[in-house]
Write an enzyme that holds these catalytic residues in place. Structure first.
Site, mmCIF file in Angstrom:
data_model
loop_
_atom_site.group_PDB
_atom_site.id
_atom_site.type_symbol
_atom_site.label_atom_id
_atom_site.label_comp_id
_atom_site.label_asym_id
_atom_site.label_seq_id
_atom_site.Cartn_x
_atom_site.Cartn_y
_atom_site.Cartn_z
ATOM 1 C CD GLN A 62 3.485 5.855 2.963
ATOM 2 O OE1 GLN A 62 2.494 5.374 2.409
ATOM 3 N NE2 GLN A 62 4.466 5.100 3.438
ATOM 4 C CG HIS A 81 0.709 6.753 5.886
ATOM 5 N ND1 HIS A 81 1.863 7.145 6.521
ATOM 6 C CD2 HIS A 81 0.897 5.447 5.567
ATOM 7 C CE1 HIS A 81 2.710 6.121 6.589
ATOM 8 N NE2 HIS A 81 2.141 5.072 6.010
ATOM 9 C CG HIS A 119 -0.206 1.232 7.474
ATOM 10 N ND1 HIS A 119 0.768 0.762 8.338
ATOM 11 C CD2 HIS A 119 0.462 1.998 6.577
ATOM 12 C CE1 HIS A 119 1.944 1.245 7.977
ATOM 13 N NE2 HIS A 119 1.789 1.989 6.905
ATOM 14 C CD GLU A 120 -1.058 2.457 2.963
ATOM 15 O OE1 GLU A 120 -0.477 3.558 3.037
ATOM 16 O OE2 GLU A 120 -0.446 1.388 3.047
ATOM 17 N N GLY A 176 0.846 -1.192 0.000
ATOM 18 C CA GLY A 176 0.000 0.000 0.000
ATOM 19 C C GLY A 176 0.879 1.238 0.000
ATOM 20 C CB CYS A 196 5.580 2.020 7.628
ATOM 21 S SG CYS A 196 5.056 3.561 6.837
ATOM 22 C CG LEU A 197 6.956 1.122 1.519
ATOM 23 C CD1 LEU A 197 6.100 1.437 0.295
ATOM 24 C CD2 LEU A 197 8.194 0.328 1.116
HETATM 25 O O1 GNR Z 1 4.077 -2.616 2.447
HETATM 26 C C1 GNR Z 1 3.478 -2.483 3.521
HETATM 27 N N1 GNR Z 1 3.162 -3.594 4.234
HETATM 28 C C2 GNR Z 1 2.337 -3.550 5.334
HETATM 29 C C3 GNR Z 1 2.287 -4.685 6.144
HETATM 30 C C4 GNR Z 1 1.479 -4.716 7.249
HETATM 31 C C5 GNR Z 1 0.690 -3.640 7.544
HETATM 32 C C6 GNR Z 1 0.721 -2.490 6.764
HETATM 33 C C7 GNR Z 1 1.541 -2.460 5.658
HETATM 34 S S1 GNR Z 1 1.555 -1.057 4.654
HETATM 35 C C8 GNR Z 1 3.168 -1.132 4.014
HETATM 36 C C9 GNR Z 1 3.414 -0.050 2.972
HETATM 37 C C10 GNR Z 1 3.251 1.309 3.587
HETATM 38 O O2 GNR Z 1 4.059 1.839 4.299
HETATM 39 N N2 GNR Z 1 2.128 1.930 3.354
HETATM 40 O O3 GNR Z 1 1.910 3.131 3.928
HETATM 41 NI NI NI Z 2 3.077 3.199 5.732
#
Ligand code: GNR
Ligand code: NI
Length: 178
Positions: free
Chosen positions: A51, A137, A133-134, A46, A91-92
């Site tokens: 980001q 952000h 999670h997104e 995601g 998270c990236l």
């Molecule tokens: O790639 C991602 N893997 C992930 C794994 C578990 C819970 C959330 C994520 S999101 C993350 C990519 C990211 O940072 N999205 O904002």
């Molecule tokens: Ni993230």
């Protein structure tokens, strides 16, 4: 399509609250395509516009094995959530760290698609967690905010050190790896 640079914690720009999208126009479609390219290149499931320093309510995801099921959500809303559980998240924008976070493992989401049309989706498991999670952000929130202050501080110091070393080396920011 363009691969965009992903901001890393503790960059204060990650704390920006994203504004609603008024119209899904060519600029938003371009942003969606660039987010998808950046997400695939970074091996993420995601990515939120925040980001990549674009503060509008747009996120993308693809949790498929084959990486051939891109999803785009504009102005997403969670209509219902159930089955809270724990999942390890990465998270990236927080590269190299994985920690347990409690979230709903089922959500019903409403959003506009890349075509500008409203849709609703029932998501489970990784997709449900990823969408939340997104959406965090887009509110300027990161998964590290759910951790203890001790863990968060350790993560911040380690990433700050890596970032200092990268700029001292005159090295281009590395491709974020989960
Ligand atoms: O790639 C991602 N893997 C992930 C794994 C578990 C819970 C959330 C994520 S999101 C993350 C990519 C990211 O940072 N999205 O904002
Ligand atoms: Ni993230």
């Amino acid at each position: 399509m363009t691969r965009l640079t992903i901001l890393e914690y503790p960059d204060p720009r990650l704390r920006t609250k994203a504004a609603p999208v008024a119209t899904v126009d060519a600029g938003i479609r371009q942003l969606i395509d660039d987010l998808l390219e950046t997400m695939y290149a970074s091996k993420g499931v995601g990515l939120a516009a925040t980001q990549v320093d674009r503060h509008v309510r747009v996120l993308v995801a693809d949790v498929s094995e084959e990486k051939n099921q891109p999803l785009a959500f504009v102005n997403p809303e969670v209509l219902a959530r159930e089955d809270v559980g724990t999942m390890q998240e990465g998270c990236l924008s927080v590269p190299g760290f994985w920690e347990d976070v409690d979230r709903a493992h089922k959500v019903r989401v409403r959003a506009l698609g890349r075509d500008g049309k409203p849709f609703e989706l029932d998501a489970e498991g990784l997709l449900a967690v990823c969408i939340q999670h997104e959406m965090d952000h887009l509110e300027g929130k990161l998964f590290v905010d759910y951790l203890s202050e001790l863990k968060r501080t350790r993560i911040r110091k380690k990433l700050e050190k890596e970032q200092r070393q990268r700029s001292a080396d005159g090295v281009r920011p590395r491709a974020p790896a989960l």
